[in-house]
Design an enzyme around this catalytic site. Structure first.
Site, PDB file in Angstrom:
ATOM      1  N   CYS A 113      43.037  40.569  50.168  1.00 41.79           N
ATOM      2  CA  CYS A 113      42.167  41.040  49.085  1.00 41.79           C
ATOM      3  C   CYS A 113      40.811  41.535  49.597  1.00 41.79           C
ATOM      4  O   CYS A 113      40.148  42.329  48.926  1.00 41.79           O
ATOM      5  CB  CYS A 113      41.962  39.934  48.054  1.00 41.79           C
ATOM      6  SG  CYS A 113      43.495  39.371  47.270  1.00 41.79           S
ATOM      7  N   HIS A 250      35.697  41.907  43.813  1.00 38.97           N
ATOM      8  CA  HIS A 250      37.154  41.855  43.806  1.00 38.97           C
ATOM      9  C   HIS A 250      37.594  41.311  42.451  1.00 38.97           C
ATOM     10  O   HIS A 250      37.105  40.277  41.997  1.00 38.97           O
ATOM     11  CB  HIS A 250      37.632  40.957  44.943  1.00 38.97           C
ATOM     12  CG  HIS A 250      39.081  40.591  44.876  1.00 38.97           C
ATOM     13  ND1 HIS A 250      40.065  41.517  44.619  1.00 38.97           N
ATOM     14  CD2 HIS A 250      39.707  39.397  45.018  1.00 38.97           C
ATOM     15  CE1 HIS A 250      41.244  40.913  44.621  1.00 38.97           C
ATOM     16  NE2 HIS A 250      41.050  39.631  44.859  1.00 38.97           N
ATOM     17  N   ASN A 280      44.907  41.407  39.327  1.00 38.85           N
ATOM     18  CA  ASN A 280      44.469  41.349  40.722  1.00 38.85           C
ATOM     19  C   ASN A 280      45.298  42.337  41.529  1.00 38.85           C
ATOM     20  O   ASN A 280      46.484  42.119  41.766  1.00 38.85           O
ATOM     21  CB  ASN A 280      44.641  39.922  41.258  1.00 38.85           C
ATOM     22  CG  ASN A 280      44.111  39.764  42.672  1.00 38.85           C
ATOM     23  OD1 ASN A 280      43.862  40.738  43.378  1.00 38.85           O
ATOM     24  ND2 ASN A 280      43.963  38.515  43.106  1.00 38.85           N
TER      25      ASN A 280
END
Length: 323
Positions: A113, A250, A280
Protein backbone atom coordinates in the site's frame (compact mmCIF):
# COMPACT_ATOMS: atom_id res chain seq x y z
CA UNK A 1 18.02 22.91 -8.00
CA UNK A 2 15.84 20.56 -10.02
CA UNK A 3 12.37 19.88 -8.68
CA UNK A 4 9.78 17.32 -9.79
CA UNK A 5 6.42 19.03 -10.32
CA UNK A 6 3.12 17.31 -11.04
CA UNK A 7 2.34 18.05 -14.68
CA UNK A 8 -0.75 15.85 -14.97
CA UNK A 9 -2.94 13.26 -13.22
CA UNK A 10 -5.25 10.50 -14.37
CA UNK A 11 -7.07 7.43 -13.11
CA UNK A 12 -9.08 4.43 -14.19
CA UNK A 13 -11.69 2.39 -12.34
CA UNK A 14 -13.14 -0.89 -13.69
CA UNK A 15 -16.76 -0.76 -14.81
CA UNK A 16 -18.03 -3.24 -12.24
CA UNK A 17 -19.18 -1.50 -9.04
CA UNK A 18 -19.69 -3.74 -6.00
CA UNK A 19 -21.87 -2.32 -3.24
CA UNK A 20 -21.53 -3.53 0.35
CA UNK A 21 -24.85 -5.33 0.02
CA UNK A 22 -23.20 -7.77 -2.43
CA UNK A 23 -21.44 -9.41 0.52
CA UNK A 24 -24.53 -9.85 2.69
CA UNK A 25 -25.66 -13.20 1.26
CA UNK A 26 -22.08 -14.53 1.16
CA UNK A 27 -20.71 -13.58 4.58
CA UNK A 28 -21.86 -12.85 8.11
CA UNK A 29 -21.80 -9.11 7.49
CA UNK A 30 -24.01 -6.16 6.58
CA UNK A 31 -23.73 -2.88 4.77
CA UNK A 32 -24.05 -1.09 8.13
CA UNK A 33 -21.26 -3.19 9.69
CA UNK A 34 -18.86 -2.43 6.84
CA UNK A 35 -19.67 1.29 6.71
CA UNK A 36 -19.41 1.83 10.46
CA UNK A 37 -16.03 0.12 10.77
CA UNK A 38 -14.33 1.20 7.56
CA UNK A 39 -16.22 4.03 5.89
CA UNK A 40 -16.38 1.94 2.70
CA UNK A 41 -19.66 1.87 0.76
CA UNK A 42 -18.59 0.37 -2.56
CA UNK A 43 -15.57 -0.66 -4.59
CA UNK A 44 -14.70 -1.60 -8.19
CA UNK A 45 -13.66 -5.07 -9.35
CA UNK A 46 -11.76 -5.73 -12.57
CA UNK A 47 -13.41 -7.86 -15.25
CA UNK A 48 -12.03 -11.41 -15.61
CA UNK A 49 -10.08 -10.48 -18.73
CA UNK A 50 -8.59 -7.31 -17.24
CA UNK A 51 -5.05 -7.34 -15.89
CA UNK A 52 -3.23 -4.87 -13.71
CA UNK A 53 -1.36 -3.56 -16.74
CA UNK A 54 -4.65 -2.82 -18.51
CA UNK A 55 -5.74 -0.64 -15.61
CA UNK A 56 -2.33 1.03 -15.51
CA UNK A 57 -2.35 1.79 -19.23
CA UNK A 58 -5.78 3.42 -19.00
CA UNK A 59 -4.72 5.60 -16.05
CA UNK A 60 -1.46 6.51 -17.80
CA UNK A 61 -3.28 7.63 -20.94
CA UNK A 62 -5.57 9.81 -18.83
CA UNK A 63 -2.59 11.39 -17.05
CA UNK A 64 -0.78 12.07 -20.31
CA UNK A 65 -3.89 13.70 -21.74
CA UNK A 66 -4.25 15.83 -18.61
CA UNK A 67 -0.59 16.84 -18.93
CA UNK A 68 -0.93 17.60 -22.63
CA UNK A 69 1.92 15.25 -23.48
CA UNK A 70 2.51 12.35 -25.83
CA UNK A 71 4.02 9.13 -24.50
CA UNK A 72 7.24 9.65 -26.46
CA UNK A 73 8.00 12.64 -24.23
CA UNK A 74 8.26 10.37 -21.16
CA UNK A 75 11.70 9.17 -20.04
CA UNK A 76 10.68 6.56 -17.46
CA UNK A 77 7.67 4.59 -16.25
CA UNK A 78 7.46 3.39 -12.65
CA UNK A 79 4.55 1.20 -11.57
CA UNK A 80 3.79 0.52 -7.92
CA UNK A 81 1.89 -2.75 -7.57
CA UNK A 82 1.60 -5.92 -5.48
CA UNK A 83 -0.61 -7.67 -8.02
CA UNK A 84 1.45 -7.92 -11.23
CA UNK A 85 0.17 -9.70 -14.32
CA UNK A 86 3.14 -12.08 -14.24
CA UNK A 87 6.14 -12.84 -12.06
CA UNK A 88 8.01 -11.12 -14.88
CA UNK A 89 8.18 -9.05 -17.02
CA UNK A 90 7.26 -6.00 -14.98
CA UNK A 91 3.90 -4.32 -15.27
CA UNK A 92 5.78 -1.11 -16.09
CA UNK A 93 7.27 -2.56 -19.28
CA UNK A 94 3.82 -3.72 -20.36
CA UNK A 95 2.46 -0.23 -19.71
CA UNK A 96 5.38 1.16 -21.70
CA UNK A 97 4.48 -1.10 -24.63
CA UNK A 98 0.78 -0.32 -24.28
CA UNK A 99 1.53 3.38 -24.61
CA UNK A 100 3.58 2.78 -27.74
CA UNK A 101 6.82 3.86 -26.07
CA UNK A 102 10.06 2.49 -27.49
CA UNK A 103 12.42 4.73 -25.54
CA UNK A 104 13.32 5.29 -21.91
CA UNK A 105 13.09 2.66 -19.19
CA UNK A 106 10.44 1.09 -16.99
CA UNK A 107 10.35 -0.89 -13.74
CA UNK A 108 8.04 -1.90 -10.88
CA UNK A 109 8.18 -0.98 -7.19
CA UNK A 110 6.71 -3.34 -4.58
CA UNK A 111 5.96 -1.80 -1.20
CA UNK A 112 2.30 -2.88 -1.03
CA UNK A 113 0.00 0.00 0.00
CA UNK A 114 2.99 2.32 0.45
CA UNK A 115 4.21 1.51 -3.06
CA UNK A 116 3.14 4.75 -4.69
CA UNK A 117 4.96 6.84 -2.08
CA UNK A 118 8.09 4.76 -2.65
CA UNK A 119 7.68 5.11 -6.42
CA UNK A 120 7.28 8.90 -6.16
CA UNK A 121 10.44 9.08 -4.07
CA UNK A 122 12.35 7.08 -6.70
CA UNK A 123 11.05 9.29 -9.49
CA UNK A 124 11.93 12.45 -7.56
CA UNK A 125 15.48 11.21 -6.97
CA UNK A 126 15.96 10.42 -10.67
CA UNK A 127 14.69 13.83 -11.71
CA UNK A 128 16.89 15.60 -9.15
CA UNK A 129 19.90 13.62 -10.40
CA UNK A 130 19.20 14.47 -14.03
CA UNK A 131 18.56 10.86 -15.01
CA UNK A 132 15.09 11.74 -16.31
CA UNK A 133 13.14 14.87 -17.16
CA UNK A 134 9.65 13.37 -17.21
CA UNK A 135 8.53 10.30 -15.27
CA UNK A 136 5.15 8.59 -15.39
CA UNK A 137 4.41 7.20 -11.91
CA UNK A 138 1.52 4.76 -11.63
CA UNK A 139 -0.19 2.83 -8.86
CA UNK A 140 -2.25 -0.09 -10.20
CA UNK A 141 -3.83 -3.04 -8.41
CA UNK A 142 -6.22 -5.96 -8.91
CA UNK A 143 -6.53 -6.97 -5.26
CA UNK A 144 -9.77 -8.83 -5.97
CA UNK A 145 -7.51 -11.61 -7.33
CA UNK A 146 -5.93 -12.32 -3.94
CA UNK A 147 -8.98 -12.15 -1.69
CA UNK A 148 -10.20 -15.00 0.53
CA UNK A 149 -13.95 -14.60 0.01
CA UNK A 150 -14.67 -16.40 3.28
CA UNK A 151 -12.72 -13.87 5.38
CA UNK A 152 -15.03 -10.96 6.16
CA UNK A 153 -12.21 -9.09 7.88
CA UNK A 154 -10.34 -8.59 4.61
CA UNK A 155 -12.41 -9.28 1.50
CA UNK A 156 -14.84 -6.41 2.14
CA UNK A 157 -12.01 -3.88 2.32
CA UNK A 158 -10.28 -4.00 -1.03
CA UNK A 159 -10.98 -2.91 -4.58
CA UNK A 160 -9.28 -2.58 -7.95
CA UNK A 161 -8.14 0.53 -9.80
CA UNK A 162 -5.24 2.60 -11.04
CA UNK A 163 -4.00 6.16 -10.76
CA UNK A 164 -1.11 7.97 -12.42
CA UNK A 165 0.84 11.21 -12.27
CA UNK A 166 3.26 12.77 -14.72
CA UNK A 167 6.25 14.33 -12.99
CA UNK A 168 8.33 16.90 -14.86
CA UNK A 169 11.64 18.57 -14.02
CA UNK A 170 11.70 22.33 -13.42
CA UNK A 171 14.31 24.60 -11.92
CA UNK A 172 13.64 25.73 -8.36
CA UNK A 173 15.40 27.94 -5.84
CA UNK A 174 15.93 25.15 -3.33
CA UNK A 175 13.53 26.69 -0.81
CA UNK A 176 10.27 25.47 0.77
CA UNK A 177 8.44 27.86 -1.58
CA UNK A 178 9.43 25.86 -4.66
CA UNK A 179 6.77 23.98 -6.58
CA UNK A 180 7.11 20.21 -6.80
CA UNK A 181 8.23 17.46 -4.45
CA UNK A 182 9.92 19.08 -1.46
CA UNK A 183 10.70 16.06 0.74
CA UNK A 184 10.17 12.32 1.12
CA UNK A 185 10.33 10.03 4.14
CA UNK A 186 10.51 6.24 3.67
CA UNK A 187 10.51 3.50 6.33
CA UNK A 188 10.12 -0.24 6.77
CA UNK A 189 10.36 -2.83 9.54
CA UNK A 190 10.31 -6.48 8.52
CA UNK A 191 9.65 -7.79 12.01
CA UNK A 192 5.95 -6.98 11.47
CA UNK A 193 5.56 -9.22 8.42
CA UNK A 194 2.89 -11.37 10.03
CA UNK A 195 0.54 -8.42 10.51
CA UNK A 196 -0.23 -8.04 6.81
CA UNK A 197 0.92 -10.47 4.14
CA UNK A 198 -0.11 -12.82 1.34
CA UNK A 199 0.27 -16.51 2.13
CA UNK A 200 1.63 -17.50 -1.27
CA UNK A 201 4.46 -16.81 -3.67
CA UNK A 202 6.79 -18.23 -6.29
CA UNK A 203 9.46 -19.46 -3.88
CA UNK A 204 7.11 -20.62 -1.11
CA UNK A 205 3.86 -22.17 -2.35
CA UNK A 206 4.05 -21.65 -6.09
CA UNK A 207 0.61 -20.00 -5.90
CA UNK A 208 -0.67 -16.44 -5.73
CA UNK A 209 -2.05 -16.99 -2.20
CA UNK A 210 -4.55 -14.91 -0.25
CA UNK A 211 -4.23 -11.72 1.75
CA UNK A 212 -4.03 -12.16 5.54
CA UNK A 213 -4.24 -9.34 8.06
CA UNK A 214 -4.35 -8.74 11.81
CA UNK A 215 -6.57 -5.71 11.52
CA UNK A 216 -6.44 -4.35 15.08
CA UNK A 217 -2.65 -4.37 15.21
CA UNK A 218 -2.34 -2.85 11.74
CA UNK A 219 -4.70 -0.08 12.83
CA UNK A 220 -2.53 0.81 15.83
CA UNK A 221 0.69 0.86 13.82
CA UNK A 222 -0.94 2.84 11.01
CA UNK A 223 -2.15 5.73 13.15
CA UNK A 224 1.17 6.13 14.93
CA UNK A 225 3.47 5.62 11.96
CA UNK A 226 1.52 7.71 9.46
CA UNK A 227 1.47 10.78 11.69
CA UNK A 228 5.17 10.36 12.50
CA UNK A 229 6.28 10.01 8.88
CA UNK A 230 4.24 13.04 7.84
CA UNK A 231 5.88 15.17 10.55
CA UNK A 232 9.35 13.99 9.51
CA UNK A 233 8.74 14.78 5.85
CA UNK A 234 7.42 18.23 6.75
CA UNK A 235 10.51 18.85 8.90
CA UNK A 236 12.73 17.88 5.97
CA UNK A 237 10.81 20.29 3.75
CA UNK A 238 11.14 23.12 6.27
CA UNK A 239 7.38 23.22 6.83
CA UNK A 240 4.91 22.49 9.64
CA UNK A 241 1.40 20.98 9.75
CA UNK A 242 0.06 24.53 9.78
CA UNK A 243 1.41 24.93 6.23
CA UNK A 244 -0.53 21.92 4.91
CA UNK A 245 -3.46 22.65 2.63
CA UNK A 246 -4.34 19.05 1.77
CA UNK A 247 -3.69 15.65 3.29
CA UNK A 248 -3.94 12.92 0.64
CA UNK A 249 -3.75 9.69 2.65
CA UNK A 250 -3.77 6.06 1.65
CA UNK A 251 -7.47 5.23 1.51
CA UNK A 252 -7.54 2.14 3.73
CA UNK A 253 -10.00 2.90 6.48
CA UNK A 254 -11.88 6.08 7.40
CA UNK A 255 -11.12 5.65 11.11
CA UNK A 256 -7.37 5.47 10.41
CA UNK A 257 -7.59 8.58 8.23
CA UNK A 258 -9.55 10.49 10.89
CA UNK A 259 -7.13 9.50 13.66
CA UNK A 260 -4.10 10.48 11.58
CA UNK A 261 -5.59 13.85 10.64
CA UNK A 262 -6.34 14.50 14.31
CA UNK A 263 -2.72 13.80 15.25
CA UNK A 264 -1.64 16.29 12.59
CA UNK A 265 -4.21 18.84 13.84
CA UNK A 266 -5.88 18.93 10.43
CA UNK A 267 -9.66 19.25 9.99
CA UNK A 268 -11.35 16.70 7.73
CA UNK A 269 -12.19 19.40 5.20
CA UNK A 270 -8.47 19.46 4.41
CA UNK A 271 -8.39 15.70 3.78
CA UNK A 272 -9.04 14.11 0.38
CA UNK A 273 -11.41 11.18 0.95
CA UNK A 274 -12.26 8.57 -1.69
CA UNK A 275 -12.40 5.45 0.49
CA UNK A 276 -16.20 5.33 0.45
CA UNK A 277 -16.34 4.83 -3.31
CA UNK A 278 -13.11 2.94 -4.00
CA UNK A 279 -12.34 0.90 -0.90
CA UNK A 280 -8.67 0.11 -0.31
CA UNK A 281 -6.93 -0.02 -3.68
CA UNK A 282 -3.50 -0.42 -2.11
CA UNK A 283 -0.77 1.29 -4.18
CA UNK A 284 -3.44 2.83 -6.43
CA UNK A 285 -5.27 4.67 -3.66
CA UNK A 286 -3.13 7.83 -3.41
CA UNK A 287 -2.85 8.48 -7.17
CA UNK A 288 -6.57 7.76 -7.51
CA UNK A 289 -7.32 10.31 -4.79
CA UNK A 290 -4.93 12.84 -6.34
CA UNK A 291 -6.54 12.46 -9.75
CA UNK A 292 -10.11 12.67 -8.47
CA UNK A 293 -9.39 15.77 -6.37
CA UNK A 294 -7.47 17.41 -9.22
CA UNK A 295 -10.34 16.74 -11.64
CA UNK A 296 -12.68 18.42 -9.15
CA UNK A 297 -10.44 21.50 -9.10
CA UNK A 298 -9.64 21.19 -5.41
CA UNK A 299 -5.88 21.78 -5.68
CA UNK A 300 -4.68 25.32 -6.35
CA UNK A 301 -1.18 26.38 -7.47
CA UNK A 302 1.13 26.88 -4.52
CA UNK A 303 -0.83 24.70 -2.11
CA UNK A 304 1.05 22.18 0.05
CA UNK A 305 0.02 18.52 -0.14
CA UNK A 306 1.10 15.63 2.08
CA UNK A 307 0.63 12.07 0.79
CA UNK A 308 1.16 9.21 3.24
CA UNK A 309 0.68 5.45 3.27
CA UNK A 310 1.45 2.26 5.17
CA UNK A 311 1.34 -1.31 3.90
CA UNK A 312 2.62 -4.83 4.34
CA UNK A 313 6.23 -5.19 5.30
CA UNK A 314 5.53 -3.14 7.27
CA UNK A 315 6.50 -0.34 4.91
CA UNK A 316 5.38 3.26 5.28
CA UNK A 317 6.27 6.74 4.16
CA UNK A 318 5.17 10.18 3.05
CA UNK A 319 5.78 12.83 0.41
CA UNK A 320 5.43 16.58 0.74
CA UNK A 321 4.86 18.55 -2.44
CA UNK A 322 3.78 22.02 -3.49
CA UNK A 323 1.18 21.97 -6.26
Amino acid sequence: MRRAIVRGTGHYLPERVVENSWFEDKLDTTDEWIRSRTGIERRHFAAPEQRTSDLGIAAAKAALQNAGLLANKIDAVIVATSTPDFTFPSVATMVQAGLGMNRGFAFDVQAVCAGFVFALSNADAMIRAGQADRVLVIGAETFSRIMDWTDRGTCVLFGDGAGAVVLEAVEGEGTPQDRGILACDLNSDGQYRELLYVDGGVASTGTAGHLRMQGNLVFRHAVEKLADTAHRALDKAGLTPADVDWLVPHQANLRIIEATAKRMHLPLDKVVLTVADHGNTSAASIPLALSVANAEGRFQPGQVLVAEAIGGGLAWGSVVLRW
